[in-house]
Design an enzyme around this catalytic site. Structure first.
Site, mmCIF file in Angstrom:
data_model
loop_
_atom_site.group_PDB
_atom_site.id
_atom_site.type_symbol
_atom_site.label_atom_id
_atom_site.label_comp_id
_atom_site.label_asym_id
_atom_site.label_seq_id
_atom_site.Cartn_x
_atom_site.Cartn_y
_atom_site.Cartn_z
ATOM 1 C CG ASP A 31 -2.227 0.743 0.967
ATOM 2 O OD1 ASP A 31 -2.158 1.959 0.725
ATOM 3 O OD2 ASP A 31 -3.301 0.113 0.996
ATOM 4 C CG ASP A 56 2.742 3.946 -6.839
ATOM 5 O OD1 ASP A 56 1.929 3.301 -7.518
ATOM 6 O OD2 ASP A 56 2.717 5.185 -6.752
ATOM 7 C CB ALA A 77 -3.542 -1.092 -4.930
ATOM 8 C CD GLN A 79 -8.798 8.108 -7.475
ATOM 9 O OE1 GLN A 79 -9.337 8.117 -6.349
ATOM 10 N NE2 GLN A 79 -9.445 8.408 -8.568
ATOM 11 C CE1 TYR A 144 -12.589 3.256 -8.904
ATOM 12 C CE2 TYR A 144 -14.982 3.340 -9.162
ATOM 13 C CZ TYR A 144 -13.850 2.731 -8.638
ATOM 14 O OH TYR A 144 -13.975 1.593 -7.864
ATOM 15 C CE LYS A 148 -11.545 -1.035 -9.778
ATOM 16 N NZ LYS A 148 -10.411 -1.404 -8.876
ATOM 17 N NE ARG A 268 -21.051 12.506 -6.913
ATOM 18 C CZ ARG A 268 -20.559 11.531 -6.154
ATOM 19 N NH1 ARG A 268 -19.434 11.699 -5.519
ATOM 20 N NH2 ARG A 268 -21.194 10.390 -6.045
ATOM 21 N N GLY A 270 -21.266 12.470 -14.556
ATOM 22 C CA GLY A 270 -20.960 11.037 -14.588
ATOM 23 C C GLY A 270 -21.709 10.231 -13.552
HETATM 24 N N1 LIG Z 1 -15.756 0.290 -1.381
HETATM 25 C C1 LIG Z 1 -16.599 -0.071 -2.336
HETATM 26 O O1 LIG Z 1 -17.807 0.179 -2.235
HETATM 27 C C2 LIG Z 1 -16.106 -0.826 -3.555
HETATM 28 C C3 LIG Z 1 -17.074 -1.364 -4.420
HETATM 29 C C4 LIG Z 1 -16.628 -2.058 -5.548
HETATM 30 C C5 LIG Z 1 -15.284 -2.202 -5.796
HETATM 31 N N2 LIG Z 1 -14.375 -1.664 -4.945
HETATM 32 C C6 LIG Z 1 -12.943 -1.857 -5.263
HETATM 33 O O2 LIG Z 1 -12.347 -2.510 -4.150
HETATM 34 C C7 LIG Z 1 -11.015 -2.054 -4.003
HETATM 35 C C8 LIG Z 1 -10.783 -1.555 -2.584
HETATM 36 O O3 LIG Z 1 -11.682 -0.478 -2.342
HETATM 37 P P1 LIG Z 1 -11.759 0.256 -0.919
HETATM 38 O O4 LIG Z 1 -13.126 0.782 -0.765
HETATM 39 O O5 LIG Z 1 -11.191 -0.621 0.124
HETATM 40 O O6 LIG Z 1 -10.809 1.511 -1.204
HETATM 41 P P2 LIG Z 1 -9.593 2.095 -0.359
HETATM 42 O O7 LIG Z 1 -9.200 3.378 -1.005
HETATM 43 O O8 LIG Z 1 -9.926 2.115 1.076
HETATM 44 O O9 LIG Z 1 -8.463 0.996 -0.618
HETATM 45 C C9 LIG Z 1 -7.578 1.086 -1.704
HETATM 46 C C10 LIG Z 1 -6.173 1.102 -1.143
HETATM 47 O O10 LIG Z 1 -5.253 1.195 -2.235
HETATM 48 C C11 LIG Z 1 -4.206 2.076 -1.848
HETATM 49 N N3 LIG Z 1 -3.616 2.630 -3.065
HETATM 50 C C12 LIG Z 1 -4.124 3.578 -3.877
HETATM 51 N N4 LIG Z 1 -3.264 3.829 -4.881
HETATM 52 C C13 LIG Z 1 -2.196 3.005 -4.700
HETATM 53 C C14 LIG Z 1 -0.987 2.816 -5.397
HETATM 54 N N5 LIG Z 1 -0.698 3.526 -6.489
HETATM 55 N N6 LIG Z 1 -0.132 1.899 -4.934
HETATM 56 C C15 LIG Z 1 -0.392 1.186 -3.818
HETATM 57 N N7 LIG Z 1 -1.524 1.340 -3.099
HETATM 58 C C16 LIG Z 1 -2.411 2.247 -3.538
HETATM 59 C C17 LIG Z 1 -4.881 3.129 -0.986
HETATM 60 O O11 LIG Z 1 -3.961 3.797 -0.122
HETATM 61 C C18 LIG Z 1 -5.885 2.280 -0.202
HETATM 62 O O12 LIG Z 1 -5.328 1.814 1.000
HETATM 63 C C19 LIG Z 1 -10.783 -0.990 -5.074
HETATM 64 O O13 LIG Z 1 -10.102 -1.590 -6.153
HETATM 65 C C20 LIG Z 1 -12.167 -0.564 -5.478
HETATM 66 O O14 LIG Z 1 -12.208 -0.131 -6.815
HETATM 67 C C21 LIG Z 1 -14.750 -0.971 -3.832
#
Ligand SMILES: NC(=O)c1ccc[n+]([C@@H]2O[C@H](COP(=O)([O-])OP(=O)(O)OC[C@H]3O[C@@H](n4cnc5c(N)ncnc54)[C@H](O)[C@@H]3O)[C@@H](O)[C@H]2O)c1
Length: 314
Positions: A31, A56, A77, A79, A144, A148, A268, A270
């Site tokens: 992370d 990263d 991981a 954005q 975004y 994805k 917003r 999108g």
């Molecule tokens: N939370 C939701 O409702 C949801 C729903 C569907 C899919 N997702 C997917 O699940 C995954 C996790 O989501 P989340 O809600 O836990 O988000 P989150 O932002 O809490 O977790 C993502 C993590 O990735 C890290 N990160 C970001 N850019 C990085 C990089 N360049 N290198 C290393 N680490 C990096 C961030 O610091 C964070 O800790 C994501 O891929 C998201 O697209 C989430």
């Protein structure tokens, strides 16, 4: 098994890490803490239960190094914020698409059991039918969602081209403890925090947009299913019920015991207007959400009240 969880310090990743440690697996977390705090994983750090790599996912050399000896990768991981993706589409693309490419490339050179890619319901865009199944067209409506969708299809292409075992999990909106509730946060924790602070929830647009919410423990169960069962193609996980943001705001106000009226601001760009999961495929593999929206929100309200907000800063 030796498991790498990218984004493992984030909301879903930290819960997944704790769960997999409980199952006896060895966990490496990668992370960069761009959207999370070490406080999310402090218990696991203090108990020396994880190997933490601060780095990263865009760093291909690092990814190559840390995937050595790994059996399964959960690639979370990303954005994740739509608003930020509108302001910074290139950064979002680099992290979400090129980061995924780095993971796939590292895996291609090694003998992995499985890669699980965290896709999202946002790839579908506004629902063209009542419930979205996995065959619904991908019509991403924000940078975004588009990033994805690109990464999701890249995973599919790698599994078809190279015969790699890549599973794609398309979760609908997930909520629970340790999810960000300020700045680029997520709607349920932001509403809860504001309402507990006697501030009205702020709703973008009419509030008639709907989402399908799933409590974090059900999402972790989804990851467990995808890890242990072989599904053909992407899999949806969600509650199968959607709610308007207006009704969600009023539910949170009621459960917090407050008397507040939500405030509406400009919609917003999108914005997806309807998301509701058809979970027939995941249910056939044993997925059964345990928590209702109301019970999950109540648990999160209780947790938020107990939690010291200052700890986010640690
Ligand atoms: N939370 C939701 O409702 C949801 C729903 C569907 C899919 N997702 C997917 O699940 C995954 C996790 O989501 P989340 O809600 O836990 O988000 P989150 O932002 O809490 O977790 C993502 C993590 O990735 C890290 N990160 C970001 N850019 C990085 C990089 N360049 N290198 C290393 N680490 C990096 C961030 O610091 C964070 O800790 C994501 O891929 C998201 O697209 C989430």
């Amino acid at each position: 098994m030796n498991i790498l969880i990218t984004g493992g310090a984030g909301f879903i990743g930290s819960h997944l890490s704790r769960y997999l440690i409980g199952k006896g697996h060895k966990i490496t977390i990668l992370d960069d803490f761009s959207n999370s705090s070490p406080a999310n994983i402090r218990d696991m750090l203090l108990n020396r239960q994880i190997r933490l790599v601060k780095g990263d996912v865009r760093d291909a050399k690092l990814i190559n190094e840390i995937t050595d000896g790994i059996d399964i990768i959960f690639h979370l991981a990303a954005q994740i914020h739509i608003d930020k993706s509108i302001l910074e589409p290139k950064y979002t693309f680099d992290v979400n698409v090129l980061g995924t490419l780095n993971i796939l490339e590292a895996a291609r050179k090694r003998d992995f059991e499985k890669i699980v890619f965290a896709s999202t319901s946002e790839v579908y865009g506004t629902a063209l039918k009542d419930r979205i199944d996995e065959d619904h067209p991908l019509n991403p409506q924000s940078p975004y969602a588009a990033s994805k969708a690109a990464a999701d299809r890249l995973c599919h292409a790698y599994s078809k081209t190279y015969g790699m075992n890549v599973s794609i999990i398309r979760n609908f909106n997930t909520f629970g403890p340790f999810q960000k509730d300020t700045g680029y946060g997520s709607v349920i924790p932001i509403f809860i925090r504001r309402v507990l602070e006697n501030k009205p929830p702020i709703i973008y647009g009419s509030g008639e947009q709907t989402r399908d919410f799933m409590y974090i423990d059900d999402a972790v169960h989804a990851y467990d299913i995808i890890m242990n069962k072989n599904a053909d193609g992407a899999l949806n996980f969600g509650s199968g019920r959607d709610i308007t943001i207006n009704d969600l705001a009023n539910l949170i106000i009621r459960l917090c015991g407050k008397d507040l009226t939500p405030v509406h601001v400009e919609s917003r760009p999108g914005e997806v207007m309807k998301l509701c999961a058809d979970t027939s495929k995941s249910r056939a593999l044993g997925f059964e959400p345990k928590y209702t929206l109301e019970s999950g929100i109540q648990m999160l309200i209780d947790w938020t009240k107990k939690y010291k907000f200052d700890e986010w800063k640690i």
